[in-house]
Design a protein around this motif. Structure first.
Motif, PDB file in Angstrom:
ATOM      1  N   TRP A  69      10.493   9.416  -8.644  1.00 52.61           N
ATOM      2  CA  TRP A  69      10.193   7.995  -8.837  1.00 52.61           C
ATOM      3  C   TRP A  69       8.906   7.673  -8.090  1.00 52.61           C
ATOM      4  O   TRP A  69       8.716   8.095  -6.954  1.00 52.61           O
ATOM      5  N   ARG A  70       8.021   6.935  -8.738  1.00 47.84           N
ATOM      6  CA  ARG A  70       6.771   6.555  -8.092  1.00 47.84           C
ATOM      7  C   ARG A  70       6.997   5.354  -7.175  1.00 47.84           C
ATOM      8  O   ARG A  70       7.976   4.618  -7.313  1.00 47.84           O
ATOM      9  N   ASP A  71       6.072   5.170  -6.228  1.00 43.99           N
ATOM     10  CA  ASP A  71       6.116   3.987  -5.381  1.00 43.99           C
ATOM     11  C   ASP A  71       5.838   2.742  -6.232  1.00 43.99           C
ATOM     12  O   ASP A  71       5.308   2.833  -7.348  1.00 43.99           O
ATOM     13  N   TYR A  72       6.173   1.599  -5.679  1.00 45.94           N
ATOM     14  CA  TYR A  72       5.968   0.351  -6.400  1.00 45.94           C
ATOM     15  C   TYR A  72       4.510   0.207  -6.822  1.00 45.94           C
ATOM     16  O   TYR A  72       3.583   0.478  -6.056  1.00 45.94           O
ATOM     17  N   ALA A  73       4.308  -0.204  -8.057  1.00 47.31           N
ATOM     18  CA  ALA A  73       2.962  -0.411  -8.585  1.00 47.31           C
ATOM     19  C   ALA A  73       2.909  -1.724  -9.339  1.00 47.31           C
ATOM     20  O   ALA A  73       3.754  -1.985 -10.211  1.00 47.31           O
ATOM     21  N   GLU A  74       1.937  -2.566  -8.996  1.00 39.46           N
ATOM     22  CA  GLU A  74       1.710  -3.788  -9.760  1.00 39.46           C
ATOM     23  C   GLU A  74       1.179  -3.426 -11.147  1.00 39.46           C
ATOM     24  O   GLU A  74       0.255  -2.638 -11.270  1.00 39.46           O
ATOM     25  N   VAL A 130      10.516  -0.701  -8.784  1.00 41.34           N
ATOM     26  CA  VAL A 130       9.266   0.051  -8.670  1.00 41.34           C
ATOM     27  C   VAL A 130       8.149  -0.580  -9.495  1.00 41.34           C
ATOM     28  O   VAL A 130       7.027  -0.082  -9.498  1.00 41.34           O
ATOM     29  N   ARG A 131       8.455  -1.655 -10.194  1.00 37.78           N
ATOM     30  CA  ARG A 131       7.449  -2.341 -10.995  1.00 37.78           C
ATOM     31  C   ARG A 131       7.926  -3.775 -11.233  1.00 37.78           C
ATOM     32  O   ARG A 131       9.131  -4.062 -11.163  1.00 37.78           O
ATOM     33  N   PRO A 132       7.009  -4.689 -11.482  1.00 33.98           N
ATOM     34  CA  PRO A 132       7.428  -6.069 -11.727  1.00 33.98           C
ATOM     35  C   PRO A 132       8.072  -6.205 -13.100  1.00 33.98           C
ATOM     36  O   PRO A 132       7.886  -5.352 -13.981  1.00 33.98           O
ATOM     37  N   HIS A 304      17.924  -0.088 -19.557  1.00 29.02           N
ATOM     38  CA  HIS A 304      18.587   0.471 -18.372  1.00 29.02           C
ATOM     39  C   HIS A 304      17.899   1.748 -17.893  1.00 29.02           C
ATOM     40  O   HIS A 304      18.522   2.794 -17.739  1.00 29.02           O
ATOM     41  N   TYR A 305      16.594   1.645 -17.671  1.00 26.90           N
ATOM     42  CA  TYR A 305      15.837   2.783 -17.150  1.00 26.90           C
ATOM     43  C   TYR A 305      14.524   2.270 -16.572  1.00 26.90           C
ATOM     44  O   TYR A 305      14.063   1.172 -16.896  1.00 26.90           O
ATOM     45  N   GLY A 306      13.920   3.056 -15.674  1.00 24.41           N
ATOM     46  CA  GLY A 306      12.547   2.855 -15.272  1.00 24.41           C
ATOM     47  C   GLY A 306      12.255   1.708 -14.335  1.00 24.41           C
ATOM     48  O   GLY A 306      11.079   1.455 -14.038  1.00 24.41           O
ATOM     49  N   THR A 307      13.272   0.997 -13.830  1.00 26.71           N
ATOM     50  CA  THR A 307      13.023  -0.168 -12.977  1.00 26.71           C
ATOM     51  C   THR A 307      13.574   0.009 -11.572  1.00 26.71           C
ATOM     52  O   THR A 307      12.857  -0.190 -10.591  1.00 26.71           O
ATOM     53  N   PHE A 308      14.840   0.381 -11.462  1.00 28.23           N
ATOM     54  CA  PHE A 308      15.495   0.586 -10.176  1.00 28.23           C
ATOM     55  C   PHE A 308      15.995   2.026 -10.095  1.00 28.23           C
ATOM     56  O   PHE A 308      16.631   2.507 -11.038  1.00 28.23           O
ATOM     57  N   PRO A 309      15.744   2.742  -8.999  1.00 21.58           N
ATOM     58  CA  PRO A 309      16.277   4.104  -8.852  1.00 21.58           C
ATOM     59  C   PRO A 309      17.766   4.063  -8.529  1.00 21.58           C
ATOM     60  O   PRO A 309      18.193   4.104  -7.378  1.00 21.58           O
ATOM     61  N   MET A 310      18.578   3.978  -9.582  1.00 29.54           N
ATOM     62  CA  MET A 310      20.015   3.792  -9.426  1.00 29.54           C
ATOM     63  C   MET A 310      20.780   5.111  -9.339  1.00 29.54           C
ATOM     64  O   MET A 310      21.913   5.135  -8.880  1.00 29.54           O
TER      65      MET A 310
END
Length: 361
Positions: A69-74, A130-132, A304-310
């Motif tokens: 997972w990448r770090d948060y990116a605007e 990890v993203r808005p 349900h993917y790509g937003t929170f590392p669940m």
């Protein structure tokens, strides 16, 4: 134990700590007559979805490698959605996680909305985005109905629901046992449904029916399976739309297809499917494709993917696996993995349609 397994278990400790911490919290509960999926105290799935202890999850995590997972990116938000669509039209916009804007027949429906920084009962621990969101909250069109599939924090996000209540005053539709929680928060219009029940207070021309899902519920350690989880079918003039909620693959899809199919649109989860023991309650891309076929869906959209590392699958793993699977199909299903903030018009459901068409992106 190999070094990478130690690292994986170390990465799991925040989730375990959150699990223990949420023991201080609990949601409301449902009490009522016994049914085929309620024993008087707790709800059950139609299919096989065994409960998993923290130790079972740790053992399963040690057997698989956690995806990156990448770090948060605007990232830039998507364009402001249309305010309404006309009769017979259907438009779907992917916002983030399980938050999808569905527009049909002049009515706007938002699913499992979450705009918070974390999927958690508190602001300082828990899965962090990890993203808005793909659509700014301020750019949402008037929201008429909000459907909430279950009470997990990444699906029933109270801070976001409060903002929606203040800004839009929609009808909130929830599963049995969850209405009291929202009424205690001061929400004005809340209906709770059992599977196969329909909302009575929705806008004219749109029927909202709760349907089974294969999952679990709890907001702490003392209220497990004491409120109902569900998906929702929206009956529009152009055909039915399924928001499947959080679910594993199970016999409920056959029952939904029997009552409502074929679907003009199915919004299906594809993420949080690793470790493999999660498959009972979280579909991966392969299961989602199977559900697409069972539902005879003209179009499906991934969520349900790509937003929170669940879980253990990586940030892009579910999406790219879905696209690879679609490329292997002789006749490719129309199953879209939309960009965050991307909206598309959904084609009409032709007579005799079986869900086969070009896959788009």
């Amino acid at each position: 134990m190999r070094l990478d397994h130690r690292h994986q278990v170390t990465r799991l400790w925040p989730a375990l700590a959150l699990s223990l911490f949420t023991g201080c919290f609990a949601g409301t509960v449902h009490r009522g007559p016994v049914t085929d999926h309620f024993d008087g105290e707790s709800f059950q799935n139609l299919g096989d979805a065994p409960k998993l202890s923290p130790l079972t999850l740790v053992a399963a995590a040690m057997e698989e490698t956690r995806g990156p997972w990448r770090d948060y990116a605007e990232e830039p938000s998507g364009p402001k959605p249309l305010e309404r669509v006309g009769p017979g039209e259907l438009r779907v916009t992917f916002i983030n996680h399980a938050t999808v804007l569905l527009q049909a027949d002049g009515v706007n429906v938002l699913t499992d909305p979450i705009y918070s920084e974390r999927a958690s009962p508190v602001s300082f621990v828990g899965p962090k985005r990890v993203r808005p969101p793909g659509i700014r909250f301020e750019d949402l069109p008037p929201i008429d109905v909000v459907v909430v599939s279950h009470n997990h924090y990444d699906h029933m996000d109270l801070p976001t629901l409060r903002r929606l209540e203040a800004a839009h005053h929609p009808l909130f539709v929830v599963g049995l046992g969850n209405r009291e929680l929202l009424l205690d928060e001061g929400f004005q219009r809340v209906e709770e449904l059992d599977w196969w029940q329909s909302a009575k207070g929705g806008p004219p021309g749109l029927k909202v029916t709760a349907v089974p899902a294969q999952h679990r519920s709890n907001r702490g350690l003392t209220d497990q399976e004491e409120t109902l989880w569900a998906g929702y079918v929206l009956e529009t003039s152009g055909g039915p739309v399924l928001f499947a909620g959080d679910t594993g693959l199970g016999p409920h899809f056959d029952r939904i297809a029997e009552r409502f199919g074929p679907m003009r649109l199915s919004v299906l989860p594809i993420g949080a499917f690793r470790p493999r023991v999660l498959h009972a309650v979280h579909m991966g891309p392969e299961d989602a494709l199977k559900a697409h076929r069972v539902l005879r869906s003209g179009t499906s959209v991934a969520m349900h993917y790509g937003t929170f590392p669940m879980a253990w699958d990586g940030q892009d793993e579910a999406k790219y696996l879905l696209l690879r699977l679609l490329l292997k199909e002789e006749v490719r299903p129309r199953f879209w993995a939309l960009g965050f903030g991307e909206g598309r018009d959904v084609p009409p459901l032709a007579p005799g349609a079986d869900g086969r068409a070009d896959a788009g992106r």
